[in-house]
Design an enzyme around this catalytic site. Structure first.
Site, PDB file in Angstrom:
ATOM      1  N   THR A 192      -3.239  10.609   1.719  1.00  0.00           N
ATOM      2  CA  THR A 192      -4.069   9.680   2.455  1.00  0.00           C
ATOM      3  C   THR A 192      -3.747   9.911   3.756  1.00  0.00           C
ATOM      4  O   THR A 192      -4.459   9.955   4.961  1.00  0.00           O
ATOM      5  CB  THR A 192      -3.697   8.117   2.086  1.00  0.00           C
ATOM      6  OG1 THR A 192      -2.204   8.029   2.434  1.00  0.00           O
ATOM      7  CG2 THR A 192      -4.314   7.827   0.661  1.00  0.00           C
ATOM      8  N   TYR A 226      -2.236   4.143  15.239  1.00  0.00           N
ATOM      9  CA  TYR A 226      -2.062   5.521  14.825  1.00  0.00           C
ATOM     10  C   TYR A 226      -1.818   6.529  15.935  1.00  0.00           C
ATOM     11  O   TYR A 226      -1.320   7.562  15.838  1.00  0.00           O
ATOM     12  CB  TYR A 226      -3.058   5.986  13.897  1.00  0.00           C
ATOM     13  CG  TYR A 226      -2.779   5.435  12.435  1.00  0.00           C
ATOM     14  CD1 TYR A 226      -1.623   6.051  11.839  1.00  0.00           C
ATOM     15  CD2 TYR A 226      -3.490   4.436  11.751  1.00  0.00           C
ATOM     16  CE1 TYR A 226      -1.439   5.781  10.722  1.00  0.00           C
ATOM     17  CE2 TYR A 226      -3.223   4.097  10.531  1.00  0.00           C
ATOM     18  CZ  TYR A 226      -1.956   4.715   9.770  1.00  0.00           C
ATOM     19  OH  TYR A 226      -1.624   4.476   8.584  1.00  0.00           O
ATOM     20  N   LEU A 237      -6.975   7.412   6.388  1.00  0.00           N
ATOM     21  CA  LEU A 237      -8.133   6.941   5.600  1.00  0.00           C
ATOM     22  C   LEU A 237      -7.484   6.148   4.354  1.00  0.00           C
ATOM     23  O   LEU A 237      -8.104   6.656   3.182  1.00  0.00           O
ATOM     24  CB  LEU A 237      -9.190   7.531   5.509  1.00  0.00           C
ATOM     25  CG  LEU A 237      -9.953   8.230   6.902  1.00  0.00           C
ATOM     26  CD1 LEU A 237     -11.049   9.110   6.578  1.00  0.00           C
ATOM     27  CD2 LEU A 237     -10.381   7.013   7.446  1.00  0.00           C
ATOM     28  N   HIS A 238      -6.466   5.463   4.334  1.00  0.00           N
ATOM     29  CA  HIS A 238      -5.693   5.190   3.077  1.00  0.00           C
ATOM     30  C   HIS A 238      -6.644   4.676   1.861  1.00  0.00           C
ATOM     31  O   HIS A 238      -6.798   5.267   1.058  1.00  0.00           O
ATOM     32  CB  HIS A 238      -4.555   4.155   3.334  1.00  0.00           C
ATOM     33  CG  HIS A 238      -3.544   4.607   4.376  1.00  0.00           C
ATOM     34  ND1 HIS A 238      -2.816   5.769   4.232  1.00  0.00           N
ATOM     35  CD2 HIS A 238      -3.306   4.195   5.689  1.00  0.00           C
ATOM     36  CE1 HIS A 238      -2.032   5.823   5.436  1.00  0.00           C
ATOM     37  NE2 HIS A 238      -2.237   4.769   6.069  1.00  0.00           N
ATOM     38  N   ASP A 239      -7.209   3.512   2.543  1.00  0.00           N
ATOM     39  CA  ASP A 239      -7.970   2.801   1.215  1.00  0.00           C
ATOM     40  C   ASP A 239      -9.260   3.290   1.004  1.00  0.00           C
ATOM     41  O   ASP A 239      -9.566   3.150  -0.230  1.00  0.00           O
ATOM     42  CB  ASP A 239      -8.073   1.307   1.528  1.00  0.00           C
ATOM     43  CG  ASP A 239      -6.576   0.524   1.812  1.00  0.00           C
ATOM     44  OD1 ASP A 239      -5.521   1.127   1.044  1.00  0.00           O
ATOM     45  OD2 ASP A 239      -6.438  -0.519   2.336  1.00  0.00           O
TER      46      ASP A 239
END
Ligand code: BDR
Ligand code: CA
Length: 313
Positions: A192, A226, A237-239
């Site tokens: 991610t 960030y 864009l983790h989730d």
């Protein structure tokens, strides 16, 4: 595909929710909230307000556990996600009542009513899933699969040197979920952290319709955080990446199915996800059918696909 979303919105949770609603193959049946980026009650209110914004007030939201399995919730991540979890953006409040049961109870009820059909996507701490497994020991056999955003296999952590935030918030819950014998895919920081929105993506959202623009305003807070890490305005864009691994739109180019244990001790490794990757020293690394599928890499940049979906909301 029938989806249960467990989340702690959360700016990137909001992106993931928008992505799921914009995807034609997803039937989002239920959302459960959990403490993480903010407390579970605020996360549930954010989910409900986001559903209203996106034109889906009919999707039920169940409030989850405030406290983690072994310790109380202690304040979330306002320095990352703002004081209200969604970058300080005030959304017109949704009016729909919350589901009568807790997130864990409602998850169990849904899985029982649609055995074998339900895909579980967890993008916050794994508290609700662990409680649901306690409520119904057969839950693992009723669910099609589980995709989790969390952990760091070979990558550094993001809240400690070793641990990622979702797992670090509730390591005991993560350990229970990984050991439950269901089909778990872990989308960790290894993948991610390298899928990002840049300035142009934010500008496009802000210039889009009211739904995309609201997400853009939330992202301004995430970008500020960030910038300290990436040296320029951008965001991981983790989730949404975990959501796209679930739908198959993000094509996994490197993954290993291996045992994963969670450090539940009180030392500096607490919350670390320790993946059994020694097989990589062999010419052909063995796969462990009972293990967790750990995603390391995605074939193509995911940001363009995500942006297109969010602009079409
Ligand atoms: C994860 O932690 C949360 O802050 C984000 O929403 C994401 O689920 C990243 O470590
Ligand atoms: Ca999250």
């Amino acid at each position: 595909m029938l989806v249960y979303l467990d989340c702690d919105p959360g700016i990137d949770d909001a992106l993931a929710l928008g992505y799921l609603l914009a995807h034609p193959d997803v039937e989002l049946a239920l959302i459960g909230s959990v403490s993480g980026n903010t407390d579970a009650a605020t996360a549930a209110a954010n989910a409900r307000d986001l559903l209203e914004l996106f034109g889906h007030p009919e999707i039920p939201v169940a409030v989850g556990r405030t406290d983690f399995l072994s310790h109380p919730y202690s304040g979330g991540a306002p320095h990352v996600h703002g004081n209200n979890g969604i970058g300080g953006v005030q959304l017109p409040g949704g009016a729909a009542p919350f589901a009568p049961g807790s997130a864990a109870e409602e998850l169990v009820g849904l899985a029982r009513s649609r055995p074998g059909e339900l895909h579980v996507l967890a993008i916050g701490p794994l508290t609700n899933l662990a409680v649901a497994l306690e409520i119904d020991p057969e839950l693992a056999s009723l669910v099609a699969d589980v995709v989790v955003m969390g952990g760091a296999a070979l990558a550094p952590g993001n809240v400690t040197a070793a641990a990622e935030a979702n797992i670090h918030n509730d390591p005991e819950a993560a350990a229970a979920v990984f050991a439950a014998g269901w089909d778990v895919t872990l989308v960790p920081l290894d993948a991610t952290m390298f899928q990002r929105f840049e300035q142009g993506d934010l500008d496009a959202l802000l210039a889009g319709g009211p739904r995309a623009a609201a997400l853009g305003r939330m992202l301004e807070t995430y970008y500020a955080f960030y910038t300290q890490h990436f040296g320029r305005p951008s965001s991981a864009l983790h989730d949404p990446l975990a959501a796209a691994v679930l739908t198959g739109e993000a094509v996994v180019s490197r993954a290993s199915r291996v045992p994963v244990v969670v450090d539940t001790g009180d030392g500096p490794g607490r919350g670390q996800t320790i993946a059994e990757l020694r097989g990589r020293y062999r010419p052909v690394a063995p796969e462990h059918p009972e293990g967790v599928r750990v995603v390391f890499d995605i074939a193509d940049p995911f940001a363009p696909q995500l942006l297109a979906r969010l602009l079409a909301l």
